[in-house]
Write an enzyme that holds these catalytic residues in place. Structure first.
Site, PDB file in Angstrom:
ATOM      1  N   ASN A  37       0.794  -1.206  -0.035  1.00 17.70           N
ATOM      2  CA  ASN A  37       0.005   0.013  -0.033  1.00 17.70           C
ATOM      3  C   ASN A  37       0.563   1.248   0.020  1.00 17.70           C
ATOM      4  OD1 ASN A  37      -2.595   1.325   0.148  1.00 17.70           O
ATOM      5  ND2 ASN A  37      -2.881   0.747   2.095  1.00 17.70           N
ATOM      6  N   HIS A 122     -14.189  -5.181  11.480  1.00 25.24           N
ATOM      7  CA  HIS A 122     -13.575  -3.969  11.929  1.00 25.24           C
ATOM      8  C   HIS A 122     -14.926  -3.092  12.319  1.00 25.24           C
ATOM      9  CE1 HIS A 122     -10.567  -0.720  11.817  1.00 25.24           C
ATOM     10  NE2 HIS A 122     -11.373  -0.045  11.335  1.00 25.24           N
ATOM     11  N   ARG A 147     -13.455  -6.084  16.024  1.00 20.39           N
ATOM     12  CA  ARG A 147     -12.511  -4.928  16.425  1.00 20.39           C
ATOM     13  C   ARG A 147     -13.197  -3.406  16.604  1.00 20.39           C
ATOM     14  NH1 ARG A 147      -7.002  -4.239  13.034  1.00 20.39           N
ATOM     15  NH2 ARG A 147      -8.447  -2.917  11.694  1.00 20.39           N
ATOM     16  N   TYR A 159      -7.019   6.785  13.691  1.00 21.53           N
ATOM     17  CA  TYR A 159      -7.015   5.686  12.793  1.00 21.53           C
ATOM     18  C   TYR A 159      -8.115   4.688  12.996  1.00 21.53           C
ATOM     19  CZ  TYR A 159      -6.634   0.643  11.559  1.00 21.53           C
ATOM     20  OH  TYR A 159      -6.860  -0.512  11.102  1.00 21.53           O
ATOM     21  N   ASP A 210      -7.206  -1.983  17.877  1.00 19.16           N
ATOM     22  CA  ASP A 210      -5.782  -1.638  17.028  1.00 19.16           C
ATOM     23  C   ASP A 210      -5.336  -0.175  17.631  1.00 19.16           C
ATOM     24  OD1 ASP A 210      -3.668  -1.357  15.384  1.00 19.16           O
ATOM     25  OD2 ASP A 210      -4.940  -1.813  13.647  1.00 19.16           O
ATOM     26  N   HIS A 212      -2.499   0.942  16.589  1.00 18.60           N
ATOM     27  CA  HIS A 212      -1.561   1.368  15.501  1.00 18.60           C
ATOM     28  C   HIS A 212      -0.396   2.185  15.518  1.00 18.60           C
ATOM     29  CE1 HIS A 212      -1.962   2.250  10.981  1.00 18.60           C
ATOM     30  NE2 HIS A 212      -2.508   1.237  10.810  1.00 18.60           N
ATOM     31  N   GLU A 236      -3.543  -4.671  19.717  1.00 16.78           N
ATOM     32  CA  GLU A 236      -2.841  -4.700  18.531  1.00 16.78           C
ATOM     33  C   GLU A 236      -1.834  -3.571  18.367  1.00 16.78           C
ATOM     34  OE1 GLU A 236      -5.217  -5.708  15.116  1.00 16.78           O
ATOM     35  OE2 GLU A 236      -4.048  -4.589  13.768  1.00 16.78           O
ATOM     36  N   GLU A 262       1.793  -6.648  11.552  1.00 11.90           N
ATOM     37  CA  GLU A 262       1.368  -6.532  10.201  1.00 11.90           C
ATOM     38  C   GLU A 262       2.425  -5.778   9.294  1.00 11.90           C
ATOM     39  OE1 GLU A 262      -2.046  -4.138  11.120  1.00 11.90           O
ATOM     40  OE2 GLU A 262      -1.061  -2.251  10.284  1.00 11.90           O
ATOM     41  N   ARG A 283       0.918 -11.441  13.718  1.00 12.98           N
ATOM     42  CA  ARG A 283      -0.053 -10.858  12.686  1.00 12.98           C
ATOM     43  C   ARG A 283       0.654 -10.745  11.155  1.00 12.98           C
ATOM     44  NH1 ARG A 283      -2.095  -6.590  12.827  1.00 12.98           N
ATOM     45  NH2 ARG A 283      -3.948  -7.142  11.824  1.00 12.98           N
ATOM     46  N   HIS A 312      -2.833 -10.222   9.468  1.00 14.14           N
ATOM     47  CA  HIS A 312      -3.508  -8.926   8.797  1.00 14.14           C
ATOM     48  C   HIS A 312      -4.377  -9.296   7.709  1.00 14.14           C
ATOM     49  CE1 HIS A 312      -1.804  -4.946   6.874  1.00 14.14           C
ATOM     50  NE2 HIS A 312      -2.964  -4.819   7.615  1.00 14.14           N
ATOM     51  N   GLU A 339      -7.958 -11.628  10.360  1.00 17.73           N
ATOM     52  CA  GLU A 339      -8.615 -10.448  10.215  1.00 17.73           C
ATOM     53  C   GLU A 339      -9.421 -10.429   8.796  1.00 17.73           C
ATOM     54  OE1 GLU A 339      -6.140  -6.776   9.752  1.00 17.73           O
ATOM     55  OE2 GLU A 339      -7.734  -5.524   9.398  1.00 17.73           O
ATOM     56  N   TRP A 402       1.780   7.164  12.213  1.00 12.09           N
ATOM     57  CA  TRP A 402       0.377   7.147  11.676  1.00 12.09           C
ATOM     58  C   TRP A 402      -0.282   5.732  12.079  1.00 12.09           C
ATOM     59  CZ3 TRP A 402      -2.294   4.058   8.286  1.00 12.09           C
ATOM     60  CH2 TRP A 402      -3.648   4.305   8.304  1.00 12.09           C
TER      61      TRP A 402
HETATM   62  C1  GCO Z   1      -5.137  -3.273  10.015  1.00 12.45           C
HETATM   63  C2  GCO Z   1      -4.398  -2.206   9.719  1.00 12.45           C
HETATM   64  C3  GCO Z   1      -4.405  -1.345   8.574  1.00 12.45           C
HETATM   65  C4  GCO Z   1      -3.420  -0.632   7.882  1.00 12.45           C
HETATM   66  C5  GCO Z   1      -3.053  -0.864   6.438  1.00 12.45           C
HETATM   67  C6  GCO Z   1      -2.203  -0.091   5.873  1.00 12.45           C
HETATM   68  O1  GCO Z   1      -4.902  -3.886  11.211  1.00 12.45           O
HETATM   69  O2  GCO Z   1      -6.142  -3.617   9.277  1.00 12.45           O
HETATM   70  O3  GCO Z   1      -3.737  -1.594  10.625  1.00 12.45           O
HETATM   71  O4  GCO Z   1      -5.587  -0.922   8.507  1.00 12.45           O
HETATM   72  O5  GCO Z   1      -3.244   0.823   8.356  1.00 12.45           O
HETATM   73  O6  GCO Z   1      -3.332  -2.220   6.156  1.00 12.45           O
HETATM   74  O7  GCO Z   1      -2.274  -0.397   4.387  1.00 12.45           O
HETATM   75 MG    MG Z   2      -3.515  -3.096  12.397  1.00  7.50          MG
END
Ligand code: GCO
Ligand code: MG
Length: 402
Positions: A37, A122, A147, A159, A210, A212, A236, A262, A283, A312, A339, A402
């Site tokens: 990504n 999610h 989640r 996030y 999460d 993040h 997470e 991830e 993950r 992930h 996920e 981020w």
């Molecule tokens: C999740 C992740 C994603 C990431 C994304 C980045 O746990 O699903 O944190 O939302 O931010 O995959 O490309």
């Molecule tokens: Mg994540």
């Protein structure tokens, strides 16, 4: 059975996906996801310019030898671009082998260890009540695990919260959007979300969250401790995992289970966290961690330390990755959870697949190979569109995670 042709498909049915297609001299083809990504074209070039010329004419059955050839042979090891490119080749070759055998891939990986793959959805909303409304929708669809992510009062964005709801896609701008972050506001808001969720819906569903990568170890310890009464399935990415030792401190303070991985791309990223039993769930993703072959090594190492998998599965992992993950999940002994962020109807049409969801579980289906195809004519209608993930700054302007 020799590799005759290698193509890299780039398509954007709402978001960018990179797909590798390897065809043998018998006319059998396999697919591999190569999507990274926000850095997609780096992997396209890696595959087209540096991998494809070395693979033409090789025996498509020699999956392990080809993996070693690409990993050791590059001299430059690891890294997300390299490991995503290797993953795409690995997935495509496993797809070919299973198609030739006439079996769903999980049968070649040792057969199934369970009936289906438990997934988590999610649920997100701008407010706690909105998030709980979304949680209820997932419960109605039969999900066993959800989640929860919610907006932080006083902050414009965070996030995991989006208008797209089920199709959450953060890479949404031609240049990175800038978000603002306050750890203090966030730490006050999360326990309230889980308190209300448990008060309203009880303890029958697994709940996840999460972070993040946004806390320091002592902040993560405090959050884990404050969430203990709500018995999370996992917390997470509580901190950036560049420094595995930092998990020791979190561990000393809380029994909330920890999940990470991830952004990892190699077994070496996981090793210390596993050997010191600093995490509960690993993950890593098939597409970013060297493919099915490498993920099986990671899962085997994890199993020695009672660590389970929780791959992930965000929207930026294509249906090819999702299919590969499901065959892997079904076949390993220490699977934990998967996920599952759903793809849009446009994406599903470009990648017709046999996997299906029922009562909170996914199953890869019984067709030969991965059970996923690429409609190339349809894919062509969606040209590449540059898209970046956001960046994050503290309130004083300092660049943050981020
Ligand atoms: C999740 C992740 C994603 C990431 C994304 C980045 O746990 O699903 O944190 O939302 O931010 O995959 O490309
Ligand atoms: Mg994540």
């Amino acid at each position: 059975m020799k590799i005759r042709d290698i193509r890299v498909n780039v398509t954007c049915p709402g978001r960018n996906f990179i797909t590798l297609k390897i065809t043998t001299d018998d006319g059998v083809y396999g697919l591999g996801d190569a999507t990274l990504n926000g850095r997609e074209l780096a992997v396209v070039s890696y595959l087209q310019d540096h991998v494809a010329p070395c693979l033409i004419g090789r025996d498509a059955h020699q999956i392990e030898d080809i993996w070693q050839y690409l990993y050791r042979g590059a001299y430059w090891r690891r890294g997300p671009v390299t490991m995503t490119a290797i993953a795409a080749v690995d997935m495509a070759l496993w797809d070919i082998k299973a198609k030739v055998a006439g079996l769903p891939l999980y049968q070649l990986l040792g057969g199934r260890c369970r009936e289906g793959v438990m997934v988590y959805g999610h649920a997100n909303g701008g407010t706690v009540d909105e998030t709980l409304g979304e949680m209820e929708k997932y419960m109605g669809l039969g999900y066993k695990a959800i989640r929860l992510q919610t907006g932080v009062p006083g902050m414009k964005s965070t996030y995991g919260v989006s208008k797209d709801k089920m199709y959450y896609e953060p890479a949404d701008a031609d240049l990175p959007t800038e978000n603002v972050w306050s750890t203090e506001k966030y730490l006050d808001s999360v326990p309230k979300l889980f308190e209300k969720a448990r008060a309203k819906f009880g303890f029958d569903h697994h709940l996840l969250h999460d972070v993040h990568h946004r806390l320091t170890p002592i902040e993560a310890a405090r959050l884990g401790k404050s969430l203990e009464p709500y018995r999370l399935f996992w917390l997470e990415d509580a901190v950036v995992a560049d420094n595995p030792e930092s998990f020791r401190l979190i561990r000393q303070h809380t029994t909330t289970p920890l999940a990470v991985g991830e952004v990892f791309n190699s077994i070496h990223d996981c090793r210390q966290l596993m050997q010191e039993q600093l995490i509960d769930y690993i993950r890593c993703t098939i597409v970013h961690a060297g493919g099915i072959s490498h993920m099986r090594r990671i899962a085997s190492l994890a199993d020695l330390y009672n660590i389970r998998t929780g791959s992930h599965g965000a929207t930026d992992l294509s249906p090819v990755s999702m299919a590969a993950a499901l065959h892997f999940d079904l076949s390993i002994p220490n699977f934990g959870i998967q996920e599952y962020m759903r793809h849009t109807a446009e994406t599903d049409a470009v990648f017709p697949h046999t996997y299906s969801f029922k009562d909170g579980y996914l199953h890869p289906g019984e067709g030969p190979g991965l059970g996923v195809d690429l409609d190339e004519a349809l894919a062509e209608k969606y040209p590449y569109k540059r898209a970046y993930l956001p960046v994050n700054r503290l309130q004083d302007g300092t660049l943050y995670n981020w």
